[in-house]
Design a protein around this motif. Structure first.
Motif, PDB file in Angstrom:
ATOM      1  N   UNK A   1       1.874   8.720  -5.100  1.00 17.93           N
ATOM      2  CA  UNK A   1       1.126   9.390  -5.010  1.00 17.93           C
ATOM      3  C   UNK A   1       1.330  10.554  -5.059  1.00 17.93           C
ATOM      4  N   UNK A   2       1.692  10.674  -3.407  1.00 18.09           N
ATOM      5  CA  UNK A   2       2.408  11.608  -2.645  1.00 18.09           C
ATOM      6  C   UNK A   2       3.807  11.148  -2.261  1.00 18.09           C
ATOM      7  N   UNK A   3       4.999  11.464  -3.085  1.00 14.77           N
ATOM      8  CA  UNK A   3       5.926  11.607  -3.424  1.00 14.77           C
ATOM      9  C   UNK A   3       6.743  13.129  -2.284  1.00 14.77           C
TER      10      UNK A   3
ATOM     11  N   UNK B   1       5.892   8.665   3.173  1.00  7.80           N
ATOM     12  CA  UNK B   1       5.303   7.819   2.459  1.00  7.80           C
ATOM     13  C   UNK B   1       6.469   6.812   2.393  1.00  7.80           C
ATOM     14  N   UNK B   2       8.296   7.112   1.922  1.00  5.70           N
ATOM     15  CA  UNK B   2       9.079   6.721   1.951  1.00  5.70           C
ATOM     16  C   UNK B   2       9.840   5.766   3.444  1.00  5.70           C
ATOM     17  N   UNK B   3       9.377   6.849   4.011  1.00  9.26           N
ATOM     18  CA  UNK B   3       9.611   6.291   5.760  1.00  9.26           C
ATOM     19  C   UNK B   3       8.907   5.104   6.138  1.00  9.26           C
ATOM     20  N   UNK B   4       7.197   5.530   5.775  1.00  8.69           N
ATOM     21  CA  UNK B   4       6.638   3.949   5.662  1.00  8.69           C
ATOM     22  C   UNK B   4       6.612   3.045   5.234  1.00  8.69           C
ATOM     23  N   UNK B   5       6.796   3.278   3.708  1.00 10.76           N
ATOM     24  CA  UNK B   5       7.428   2.319   2.992  1.00 10.76           C
ATOM     25  C   UNK B   5       8.118   1.171   3.871  1.00 10.76           C
ATOM     26  N   UNK B   6       9.664   2.280   3.981  1.00 11.16           N
ATOM     27  CA  UNK B   6      10.707   1.099   4.520  1.00 11.16           C
ATOM     28  C   UNK B   6      10.360   0.071   5.503  1.00 11.16           C
ATOM     29  N   UNK B   7       9.950   1.063   6.766  1.00 14.03           N
ATOM     30  CA  UNK B   7       8.760   0.473   8.299  1.00 14.03           C
ATOM     31  C   UNK B   7       8.255  -0.541   7.500  1.00 14.03           C
ATOM     32  N   UNK B   8       7.175  -0.842   6.843  1.00 10.33           N
ATOM     33  CA  UNK B   8       6.836  -1.496   6.506  1.00 10.33           C
ATOM     34  C   UNK B   8       6.956  -3.241   6.332  1.00 10.33           C
ATOM     35  N   UNK B   9       7.737  -2.528   5.153  1.00 13.54           N
ATOM     36  CA  UNK B   9       8.565  -3.869   4.498  1.00 13.54           C
ATOM     37  C   UNK B   9       9.718  -4.002   5.806  1.00 13.54           C
TER      38      UNK B   9
ATOM     39  N   UNK C   1       1.415  -1.118  -0.297  1.00 10.88           N
ATOM     40  CA  UNK C   1      -0.228  -0.076   0.193  1.00 10.88           C
ATOM     41  C   UNK C   1       1.182   1.241   0.340  1.00 10.88           C
ATOM     42  N   UNK C   2       1.907   1.243   0.998  1.00 10.39           N
ATOM     43  CA  UNK C   2       2.654   2.573   1.227  1.00 10.39           C
ATOM     44  C   UNK C   2       3.272   2.630  -0.435  1.00 10.39           C
ATOM     45  N   UNK C   3       3.410   1.527  -1.175  1.00 10.19           N
ATOM     46  CA  UNK C   3       4.443   2.124  -2.611  1.00 10.19           C
ATOM     47  C   UNK C   3       3.660   2.653  -3.161  1.00 10.19           C
TER      48      UNK C   3
END
Length: 104
Positions: free
Chosen positions: A25-27, A31-39, A18-20
Motif C-alpha cells: 500500500x505504501x511503498x 514499511x520495508x524496515x518494519x517488514x525486515x524488523x518483524x521477520x 501485516x508489513x508486507x
C-alpha cells in the motif's frame, strides 16, 4: 521460556505479514524496515525456542500462529471473508497448535 519465545516469534511473524501488506500500500522505506524488523525478530525468537523445543513442534506452532493470525488480522483489518468455514479451519489450526503444546 522457550514457549514464550515461540509465541513471540509467531506474533512477530504476524507483524511481518501485516508489513508486507503495508508495503504494497505504501511503498516507503519505513514499511520495508518494519517488514525486515518483524521477520528478523521472528526468526531469531524461533531459533531461540528451537534450542529447547523439537524442531517439528516449534515450526508447526510458529507457522500455525503466523497463518491463523494473519488470516484473523485480514478479516479484522482488511475486510476479508468471515465465512464460518474459514473460521472453522482457522480454529483447527489453532487447536492443532494447542494439541502440540499439550503433548510436548
Amino acid at each position: 521460556m522457550a514457549w514464550i519465545s515461540l509465541v513471540a516469534a509467531g506474533l512477530f511473524e504476524m507483524f511481518g505479514v501485516l508489513m508486507i501488506n503495508r508495503l504494497h500500500q505504501k511503498k516507503n522505506w519505513q514499511s520495508a524496515a518494519l517488514l525486515v524488523l518483524g521477520f528478523t525478530a521472528s526468526f531469531l525468537l524461533l531459533a531461540q525456542a528451537m534450542k529447547t523445543l523439537p524442531m517439528g513442534t516449534a515450526y508447526a506452532i510458529w507457522t500455525g500462529i503466523g497463518a491463523s493470525g494473519g488470516a484473523i488480522l485480514g478479516m479484522l483489518l482488511y475486510g476479508e471473508s468471515k465465512d464460518w468455514k474459514r473460521i472453522f479451519f482457522i480454529a483447527l489450526i489453532l487447536g492443532a497448535a494447542i494439541g502440540l503444546k499439550l503433548i510436548s
